[in-house]
Write a protein that holds these residues in place. Sequence first.
Motif, short mmCIF file in Angstrom:
data_model
loop_
_atom_site.label_atom_id
_atom_site.label_comp_id
_atom_site.label_asym_id
_atom_site.label_seq_id
_atom_site.Cartn_x
_atom_site.Cartn_y
_atom_site.Cartn_z
N GLU A 100 -6.60 -9.45 6.51
CA GLU A 100 -5.29 -8.97 6.91
C GLU A 100 -4.67 -8.31 5.68
O GLU A 100 -4.26 -8.98 4.74
CB GLU A 100 -4.41 -10.13 7.40
CG GLU A 100 -3.05 -9.69 7.91
CD GLU A 100 -2.22 -10.86 8.42
OE1 GLU A 100 -1.00 -10.84 8.19
OE2 GLU A 100 -2.80 -11.79 9.02
N GLU A 101 -4.64 -6.98 5.68
CA GLU A 101 -4.27 -6.24 4.48
C GLU A 101 -2.85 -5.68 4.59
O GLU A 101 -2.47 -5.10 5.61
CB GLU A 101 -5.26 -5.10 4.25
CG GLU A 101 -5.00 -4.34 2.96
CD GLU A 101 -6.05 -3.29 2.67
OE1 GLU A 101 -5.95 -2.62 1.62
OE2 GLU A 101 -6.97 -3.12 3.51
N HIS A 102 -2.11 -5.84 3.52
CA HIS A 102 -0.75 -5.32 3.41
C HIS A 102 -0.59 -4.57 2.09
O HIS A 102 -1.47 -4.60 1.22
CB HIS A 102 0.26 -6.46 3.47
CG HIS A 102 0.50 -6.99 4.84
ND1 HIS A 102 1.48 -6.51 5.67
CD2 HIS A 102 -0.16 -7.94 5.55
CE1 HIS A 102 1.45 -7.15 6.83
NE2 HIS A 102 0.45 -8.03 6.78
N SER A 103 0.53 -3.91 1.93
CA SER A 103 0.89 -3.34 0.63
C SER A 103 1.50 -4.43 -0.24
O SER A 103 1.87 -5.51 0.24
CB SER A 103 1.91 -2.21 0.82
OG SER A 103 3.15 -2.74 1.30
N HIS A 104 1.64 -4.13 -1.55
CA HIS A 104 2.32 -5.08 -2.43
C HIS A 104 3.73 -5.36 -1.93
O HIS A 104 4.18 -6.51 -1.89
CB HIS A 104 2.41 -4.51 -3.85
CG HIS A 104 1.10 -4.46 -4.58
ND1 HIS A 104 -0.03 -5.10 -4.15
CD2 HIS A 104 0.75 -3.84 -5.74
CE1 HIS A 104 -1.02 -4.89 -5.01
NE2 HIS A 104 -0.56 -4.11 -5.97
N ALA A 105 4.45 -4.29 -1.58
CA ALA A 105 5.83 -4.46 -1.12
C ALA A 105 5.88 -5.28 0.16
O ALA A 105 6.78 -6.12 0.34
CB ALA A 105 6.48 -3.09 -0.89
N GLY A 106 4.91 -5.06 1.05
CA GLY A 106 4.87 -5.83 2.28
C GLY A 106 4.66 -7.31 2.02
O GLY A 106 5.33 -8.16 2.61
N GLY A 128 3.86 6.49 7.35
CA GLY A 128 2.95 7.50 6.85
C GLY A 128 1.63 6.97 6.34
O GLY A 128 0.79 7.75 5.87
N THR A 129 1.40 5.65 6.43
CA THR A 129 0.13 5.08 5.99
C THR A 129 -0.70 4.68 7.21
O THR A 129 -0.21 4.63 8.34
CB THR A 129 0.34 3.83 5.12
OG1 THR A 129 0.72 2.72 5.96
CG2 THR A 129 1.43 4.07 4.08
N ASP A 130 -1.97 4.37 6.97
CA ASP A 130 -2.87 3.95 8.05
C ASP A 130 -2.91 2.44 8.24
O ASP A 130 -3.56 1.95 9.16
CB ASP A 130 -4.30 4.44 7.76
CG ASP A 130 -4.44 5.95 7.94
OD1 ASP A 130 -3.68 6.51 8.76
OD2 ASP A 130 -5.28 6.55 7.26
N LEU A 131 -2.24 1.68 7.38
CA LEU A 131 -2.31 0.22 7.48
C LEU A 131 -1.84 -0.31 8.85
O LEU A 131 -2.46 -1.24 9.37
CB LEU A 131 -1.52 -0.45 6.36
CG LEU A 131 -2.25 -0.60 5.02
CD1 LEU A 131 -1.30 -1.13 3.96
CD2 LEU A 131 -3.45 -1.52 5.16
N PRO A 132 -0.78 0.24 9.46
CA PRO A 132 -0.40 -0.28 10.78
C PRO A 132 -1.50 -0.15 11.84
O PRO A 132 -1.49 -0.89 12.83
CB PRO A 132 0.83 0.56 11.15
CG PRO A 132 1.39 0.98 9.84
CD PRO A 132 0.20 1.22 8.96
#
Length: 271
Positions: A100-106, A128-132
């Motif tokens: 389950e990958e997130h950004s640092h801010a997330g 604007g990212t592909d993470l969602p």
Amino acid sequence: MARLTTLHDAVSELVHDGDTVALEGFTHLIPVAAGHEIIRQRRRDLTLVRMTPDIVYDQLIGAGCARKLIFSWGGNPGVGSLHRFRDAVQHAWPEPLELEEHSHAGMANRYVAGASGLPFAVLRGYIGTDLPKVTTTIAPITCPFTGERLTAVPALNPDVTIVHAQRADRRGNVQLWGLLGVQKEAVLAARRAIVTVEEIVDELTPMPGAIVLPSWAITAVAEVPGGAHPSYAQGFSERDNDYYAAWDGIGRDRDAFIVWLDQHVRTGRDA
């Protein structure tokens, strides 16, 4: 209120199979000794949580402790990839690993929400990212006041958060300083918290930039000098760069990893 105990007893009592466990620390004060104790006690099916998982998570994954990893960026800092992590993802060795990958801010905002008793956090960072597209715990949300399209992420409330710090007093108040990450938020968000420290003192001496984790937020404190090695603890130890470099060769090979694990962790003699 925090109680003073040994690392063995803290892990034995507070870390259970199937738990969600966060070991936090950013470059500095990484609770490596606690990770090794989890390996020695053969905990299984853990959901491991961490911003920037590095070699201690590679070791936990390679030892078969992990079922899932919730994270933002993973690697051997300054060296390269985590090969036990890669082997688990690509070949399900020694166990399949869900990601389950997130950004640092997330990740930081998820801890803050958990520490604040809120169900989720809202931020702009995923637009604007592909993470969602690949992470189900990222969801669009519309601001009820402005109509702006934002992103929501659920709160993180680990069953156990483990951090390393420089010192604690005998009442269980913990003091840490230097380069900090989300230790405070991760502890406040957790149901239980273990802190390993370089030393236990009668009274905490004020330090520039230090934060204090109060005894009421911590379950157990264990004195473990060098408990962050090979990362560093400002005022107590330097980063062991040779260890990180050597880990690349050890982690690449399953047999070399198993030998290292048996010699340096499972015997009770920490690396």
